[in-house]
Design a protein around this motif. Sequence first.
Motif, short mmCIF file in Angstrom:
data_model
loop_
_atom_site.label_atom_id
_atom_site.label_comp_id
_atom_site.label_asym_id
_atom_site.label_seq_id
_atom_site.Cartn_x
_atom_site.Cartn_y
_atom_site.Cartn_z
N ASN A 129 6.50 -3.99 -4.07
CA ASN A 129 7.14 -3.86 -2.98
C ASN A 129 7.15 -2.36 -2.77
O ASN A 129 7.31 -1.91 -1.53
CB ASN A 129 8.56 -4.52 -2.74
CG ASN A 129 8.72 -5.89 -2.59
OD1 ASN A 129 7.52 -6.53 -2.22
ND2 ASN A 129 9.82 -6.75 -3.04
N SER A 130 7.56 -1.43 -3.72
CA SER A 130 7.77 -0.02 -3.53
C SER A 130 6.40 0.67 -2.95
O SER A 130 6.24 1.27 -1.97
CB SER A 130 8.12 0.61 -4.60
OG SER A 130 9.58 0.14 -5.00
N SER A 135 2.60 2.26 1.41
CA SER A 135 1.57 1.92 2.30
C SER A 135 1.80 1.75 3.72
O SER A 135 1.10 2.16 4.53
CB SER A 135 0.81 0.77 1.65
OG SER A 135 0.34 0.94 0.41
N ALA A 136 2.81 1.12 3.88
CA ALA A 136 3.16 0.77 5.27
C ALA A 136 3.50 2.24 6.12
O ALA A 136 3.14 2.23 7.16
CB ALA A 136 4.55 -0.12 5.43
N ALA A 138 2.30 5.17 4.75
CA ALA A 138 1.04 5.87 5.27
C ALA A 138 0.10 5.29 6.64
O ALA A 138 -0.28 6.11 7.08
CB ALA A 138 0.43 5.62 3.92
N SER A 139 0.42 3.86 6.78
CA SER A 139 -0.44 3.29 7.73
C SER A 139 0.19 3.77 8.75
O SER A 139 -0.62 3.98 9.90
CB SER A 139 -0.47 1.94 7.38
OG SER A 139 -0.84 1.62 6.26
N ALA A 140 1.55 3.71 9.26
CA ALA A 140 2.07 4.15 10.42
C ALA A 140 1.65 5.57 10.71
O ALA A 140 1.43 5.99 11.97
CB ALA A 140 3.59 4.09 10.36
N PHE A 141 1.74 6.54 9.73
CA PHE A 141 1.46 7.90 9.87
C PHE A 141 -0.15 8.26 10.39
O PHE A 141 -0.44 8.98 11.02
CB PHE A 141 1.78 8.83 8.83
CG PHE A 141 3.11 8.75 8.39
CD1 PHE A 141 4.22 8.70 9.39
CD2 PHE A 141 3.59 8.81 6.83
CE1 PHE A 141 5.59 8.86 9.04
CE2 PHE A 141 4.85 8.83 6.77
CZ PHE A 141 6.07 8.89 7.36
N ALA A 170 8.73 6.43 17.81
CA ALA A 170 10.03 5.86 17.00
C ALA A 170 10.09 4.38 17.19
O ALA A 170 10.73 3.64 15.89
CB ALA A 170 11.18 6.57 17.64
N ILE A 171 9.72 3.76 18.14
CA ILE A 171 10.00 2.26 18.23
C ILE A 171 8.96 1.71 17.47
O ILE A 171 9.09 0.80 16.96
CB ILE A 171 9.77 1.86 19.79
CG1 ILE A 171 10.87 2.52 20.72
CG2 ILE A 171 9.76 0.74 20.02
CD1 ILE A 171 10.56 2.19 22.24
N ILE A 172 7.66 2.04 17.59
CA ILE A 172 6.49 1.50 16.80
C ILE A 172 6.87 1.60 15.21
O ILE A 172 6.94 0.71 14.56
CB ILE A 172 5.33 1.95 16.93
CG1 ILE A 172 5.20 1.68 18.49
CG2 ILE A 172 4.24 1.57 16.18
CD1 ILE A 172 3.68 2.65 19.32
N TYR A 173 7.43 2.88 14.88
CA TYR A 173 7.97 2.92 13.47
C TYR A 173 8.81 1.97 12.93
O TYR A 173 8.85 1.63 11.61
CB TYR A 173 8.04 4.39 13.08
CG TYR A 173 8.31 4.76 11.62
CD1 TYR A 173 7.32 4.84 10.67
CD2 TYR A 173 9.60 4.87 11.34
CE1 TYR A 173 7.73 5.35 9.43
CE2 TYR A 173 10.00 5.21 10.07
CZ TYR A 173 9.03 5.60 9.25
OH TYR A 173 9.14 5.70 7.77
N SER A 174 9.82 2.00 13.87
CA SER A 174 11.05 0.97 13.73
C SER A 174 10.63 -0.49 13.59
O SER A 174 10.94 -1.18 12.27
CB SER A 174 11.97 1.05 14.63
OG SER A 174 12.46 2.33 14.80
N ILE A 175 9.68 -0.73 14.15
CA ILE A 175 9.28 -2.33 13.81
C ILE A 175 8.37 -2.44 12.82
O ILE A 175 8.59 -3.44 11.92
CB ILE A 175 8.22 -2.44 15.20
CG1 ILE A 175 9.21 -2.54 16.58
CG2 ILE A 175 7.56 -3.90 15.07
CD1 ILE A 175 8.08 -2.62 17.79
N ILE A 176 7.45 -1.26 12.47
CA ILE A 176 6.67 -1.61 11.30
C ILE A 176 7.38 -1.50 9.98
O ILE A 176 7.24 -2.56 9.13
CB ILE A 176 5.61 -0.30 11.07
CG1 ILE A 176 4.66 -0.44 12.40
CG2 ILE A 176 5.05 -0.25 9.61
CD1 ILE A 176 3.65 0.84 12.45
N LEU A 177 8.45 -0.90 10.17
CA LEU A 177 9.52 -0.76 8.88
C LEU A 177 10.25 -1.74 8.79
O LEU A 177 10.38 -2.39 7.55
CB LEU A 177 10.28 0.60 8.95
CG LEU A 177 10.73 1.18 7.46
CD1 LEU A 177 9.59 1.84 6.57
CD2 LEU A 177 11.56 2.52 7.80
N ALA A 178 10.69 -2.46 9.88
CA ALA A 178 11.69 -3.59 9.68
C ALA A 178 10.81 -4.82 9.17
O ALA A 178 11.33 -5.47 8.55
CB ALA A 178 12.25 -3.95 11.09
N ASN A 179 9.60 -4.83 9.79
CA ASN A 179 8.69 -6.18 9.22
C ASN A 179 8.40 -5.82 7.93
O ASN A 179 8.45 -6.80 6.88
CB ASN A 179 7.53 -6.10 9.97
CG ASN A 179 7.78 -6.69 11.39
OD1 ASN A 179 7.69 -7.88 11.49
ND2 ASN A 179 7.88 -6.15 12.53
#
Length: 322
Positions: A129-130, A135-136, A138-141, A170-179
């Motif tokens: 998970n870590s 990876s999540a 890094a993919s967002a960046f 900020a919105i997209i990053y929050s969605i990616i991180l929440a999922n």
Amino acid sequence: MKKTMEDPSKIIRRSIHTFLQHFHRATTAAAVALPFSTALLLSQPFFSSSSSSLHMKLNTLFRGAGFSSSLGFFNILSIKLSQTLSSSLLTLPFSLTFLLFSKAYIIKLLSNNHDSVYYFPLLRTYICNSLFLLSANASAFALFFLSFNILESFGFSSSNFYTVFSLSSAIIYSIILANAFVISNLALVSSTSSSSGGYTTILKACLLLRGRTSTALALALPTNLGLAGVEALFRYRVMRSFYKGDRDVTSIAVEATLIAYLYALFLVLDTIVNFFFYQSCVKNEEDQKICGEDEYSIKIQICETENTKICIKGPTSCQEIL
């Protein structure tokens, strides 16, 4: 006919009822997780010192990647990332031991299987998970980097563009991180149903979450708000009093222990919610499979009935069908 997913409010009510029903065991699990919650809350004073150099390195990395200093979102993001990384490194020994022991104790209690050892699948899944969360991020960046450079090459470089891009990022990053967090929590709970755990449970969690992401996010919101509230309470009551020096150290230490124990109780409740959500997902999948088999058997019976009617008409038709 497919059955719908269980309502999030019912899962939360059942989780709270189970928490209160087994309160003495839940408090024992919270006591096991107390060293982790204490280390996590106490790691906050080190943010200003240990994360400052990391914050500067992240800023240099963002600027080297082409992000303008006018993008306020990435300045805030570098601060939060440096704080999160510093806190994760400081609490890693406690999360790999006390936190996972507490989760294993609760899951074993809820699953009524006292013969299995849940710690090692949890450990392997936690490590995966870590890596998955890294990876999540890094993919967002990478997505932001490509989007920013493509849009900037088309001449978008005004201050309004920087503002809109920061807000949308900020919105997209929050969605990616929440999922990503929802998948990680579900994978951690589902790892106890297998003997190995690891990356396969992450894939299993992704499959179980198809069409259920909104339910998972709705379930994660109350416990995460509770954890955030306890963290704010710790900053206000403990850290503020410690820096101001308006109370003696003994009373501050006692209050810090109580707040850390409250944080551990929320961690236990979060594990219970995730466990019941996983059970609901598995039950829903089994119900859909049974419904599909029932529909297939009904169609077979109808076909057999039609063939029988045709056979009754005469032996010629029967011979043609056979």
